[in-house]
Design a protein around this motif. Structure first.
Motif, mmCIF file in Angstrom:
data_model
loop_
_atom_site.group_PDB
_atom_site.id
_atom_site.type_symbol
_atom_site.label_atom_id
_atom_site.label_comp_id
_atom_site.label_asym_id
_atom_site.label_seq_id
_atom_site.Cartn_x
_atom_site.Cartn_y
_atom_site.Cartn_z
ATOM 1 N N LYS A 96 0.857 -1.187 0.000
ATOM 2 C CA LYS A 96 0.000 0.000 0.000
ATOM 3 C C LYS A 96 0.898 1.244 0.000
ATOM 4 O O LYS A 96 2.079 1.152 0.365
ATOM 5 C CB LYS A 96 -0.869 0.005 1.258
ATOM 6 C CG LYS A 96 -1.875 -1.138 1.272
ATOM 7 C CD LYS A 96 -2.537 -1.270 2.626
ATOM 8 C CE LYS A 96 -3.498 -2.451 2.631
ATOM 9 N NZ LYS A 96 -3.895 -2.843 3.990
ATOM 10 N N ARG A 117 -4.106 10.296 -7.225
ATOM 11 C CA ARG A 117 -5.378 9.904 -7.856
ATOM 12 C C ARG A 117 -5.381 10.253 -9.342
ATOM 13 O O ARG A 117 -5.893 9.494 -10.160
ATOM 14 C CB ARG A 117 -6.554 10.552 -7.121
ATOM 15 C CG ARG A 117 -6.736 9.903 -5.747
ATOM 16 C CD ARG A 117 -7.993 10.381 -5.061
ATOM 17 N NE ARG A 117 -8.179 9.694 -3.788
ATOM 18 C CZ ARG A 117 -8.843 10.177 -2.745
ATOM 19 N NH1 ARG A 117 -9.402 11.369 -2.822
ATOM 20 N NH2 ARG A 117 -8.968 9.475 -1.638
ATOM 21 N N TYR A 121 -3.980 6.108 -9.271
ATOM 22 C CA TYR A 121 -3.756 5.385 -8.016
ATOM 23 C C TYR A 121 -4.781 5.891 -6.982
ATOM 24 O O TYR A 121 -4.498 6.801 -6.199
ATOM 25 C CB TYR A 121 -2.310 5.582 -7.523
ATOM 26 C CG TYR A 121 -1.976 4.633 -6.408
ATOM 27 C CD1 TYR A 121 -1.537 3.342 -6.679
ATOM 28 C CD2 TYR A 121 -2.141 5.014 -5.076
ATOM 29 C CE1 TYR A 121 -1.274 2.458 -5.648
ATOM 30 C CE2 TYR A 121 -1.876 4.128 -4.045
ATOM 31 C CZ TYR A 121 -1.446 2.859 -4.345
ATOM 32 O OH TYR A 121 -1.191 1.983 -3.333
ATOM 33 N N LYS A 122 -5.978 5.297 -7.028
ATOM 34 C CA LYS A 122 -7.109 5.792 -6.219
ATOM 35 C C LYS A 122 -7.020 5.327 -4.766
ATOM 36 O O LYS A 122 -7.631 5.901 -3.877
ATOM 37 C CB LYS A 122 -8.441 5.283 -6.802
ATOM 38 C CG LYS A 122 -8.605 5.524 -8.289
ATOM 39 C CD LYS A 122 -8.940 6.972 -8.585
ATOM 40 C CE LYS A 122 -9.163 7.171 -10.075
ATOM 41 N NZ LYS A 122 -8.886 8.506 -10.553
ATOM 42 N N GLU A 123 -6.287 4.207 -4.537
ATOM 43 C CA GLU A 123 -6.296 3.578 -3.210
ATOM 44 C C GLU A 123 -5.302 4.201 -2.220
ATOM 45 O O GLU A 123 -5.003 3.608 -1.186
ATOM 46 C CB GLU A 123 -6.056 2.069 -3.354
ATOM 47 C CG GLU A 123 -4.760 1.641 -4.048
ATOM 48 C CD GLU A 123 -4.866 1.516 -5.574
ATOM 49 O OE1 GLU A 123 -5.465 2.393 -6.211
ATOM 50 O OE2 GLU A 123 -4.303 0.556 -6.123
ATOM 51 N N ASP A 130 -9.342 9.502 5.502
ATOM 52 C CA ASP A 130 -8.932 8.165 5.965
ATOM 53 C C ASP A 130 -9.167 8.030 7.476
ATOM 54 O O ASP A 130 -9.241 9.018 8.206
ATOM 55 C CB ASP A 130 -7.445 7.961 5.633
ATOM 56 C CG ASP A 130 -7.043 6.499 5.607
ATOM 57 O OD1 ASP A 130 -7.871 5.652 5.972
ATOM 58 O OD2 ASP A 130 -5.891 6.216 5.228
#
Ligand code: PTJ
Length: 246
Positions: A96, A117, A121-123, A130
């Motif tokens: 991650k 994003r 890379y959205k995650e 968060d």
């Protein structure tokens, strides 16, 4: 425009990236000082990846591949210098990526989130929305981490990390890997694996290593990790500075 023939072409390109990132507003105020310190150490090793750094990178990749929840921590400088390469490495090793700023502001987090994003890379973790946890009773940004990322990670890659933050992560029982051109920094000394190299060379090289090590037996990877002595490797790294300085 920097001419390609300039003897310090690569180094000046990196400066340009840092300046542009600063203009965009996502670097820490002291980011250029940190960059300059790194540049000075890079100069001393001839701006080339040394043998001890390569050895540390193999061990680092082995440790990351063996982990259940590996996380790559990114700050302003790492984003400015190697965002695409970090995304590629994360995908290769199934890690991650978490935004982890020493000088955290909502504005900086927002800009860095958008940069990731926008690249698909959205995650990305560590964003404003968060779920955040704290490692200590003192609830400040130094001890904060994403619940599904650094907070529960077993191994964390922390490029260009400040010593205080590295100490908090180490004390929380994490396996720490750093990329830091200064082999004498607190972060380098307290990490389990310290890679004395420029992030712009180290990350792509680690991706290449990962492609190779991914097919290896777990036992081989475990032996690589267990046989590694970080203190000894750091001493060899310092020797490289002496050798090149003569
Ligand atoms: O974006 P933030 O808020 O998280 O802040 C980032 C900085 C880097 C400003 C912050 O973490 C900081 O102050 O770090 P330090 O304590 O200056 O440590 C940074 C370390 O990274 C130093 O030991 C530098 O030698 C090293 N360094 C600088 N540039 C590079 C580097 N190591 C590898 N590659 C580089 N390009």
């Amino acid at each position: 425009m920097i001419p390609k023939t300039h003897p310090r072409y690569e180094s000046l390109l990196l400066r340009e990236k840092i300046v542009k990132a600063s203009e965009k507003g996502y670097l820490a105020d002291s980011a250029m000082i940190a960059h300059g310190r790194g540049e000075a150490f890079d100069y001393l090793i001839g701006e080339k990846t040394t043998y001890p750094a390569k050895r540390a990178m193999y061990v680092a990749v082995a440790a990351l591949l063996l982990s259940d929840n590996p996380v790559i921590s990114v700050n302003g400088n790492a984003t400015a210098l190697a965002i695409d390469e970090i995304i590629e490495l994360a995908r290769e090793i199934n890690a991650k990526i978490e935004i982890n700023l020493f000088y955290r502001t909502d504005e900086r987090v927002q800009i860095i989130t958008s940069l990731f994003r926008d690249r698909g890379y959205k995650e990305i973790l560590g964003t404003l929305d968060d779920d955040i946890e704290y490692f200590t009773d003192i609830k400040n940004s130094r001890s904060s981490a994403s619940k599904s990322g650094i907070y529960t990670a077993d191994t964390i890659l922390i490029p260009l990390e400040d010593g205080d933050r590295a100490e908090i992560l180490k004390k929380s029982g994490k396996n720490i890997i750093t990329i830091d051109l200064n082999p004498l920094s607190r972060t380098s000394k307290m990490s389990d694996v310290s890679i004395m190299d420029n992030i712009v060379r180290a990350i792509p090289f680690m991706t290449k290593i990962a492609k190779d090590l991914k097919t290896q037996d777990k036992k081989v990877l475990m032996d690589m990790v267990n046989d590694f002595d970080n203190e000894e490797n750091l001493k060899e790294s310092i020797e490289q500075i002496k050798i090149r300085g003569i």
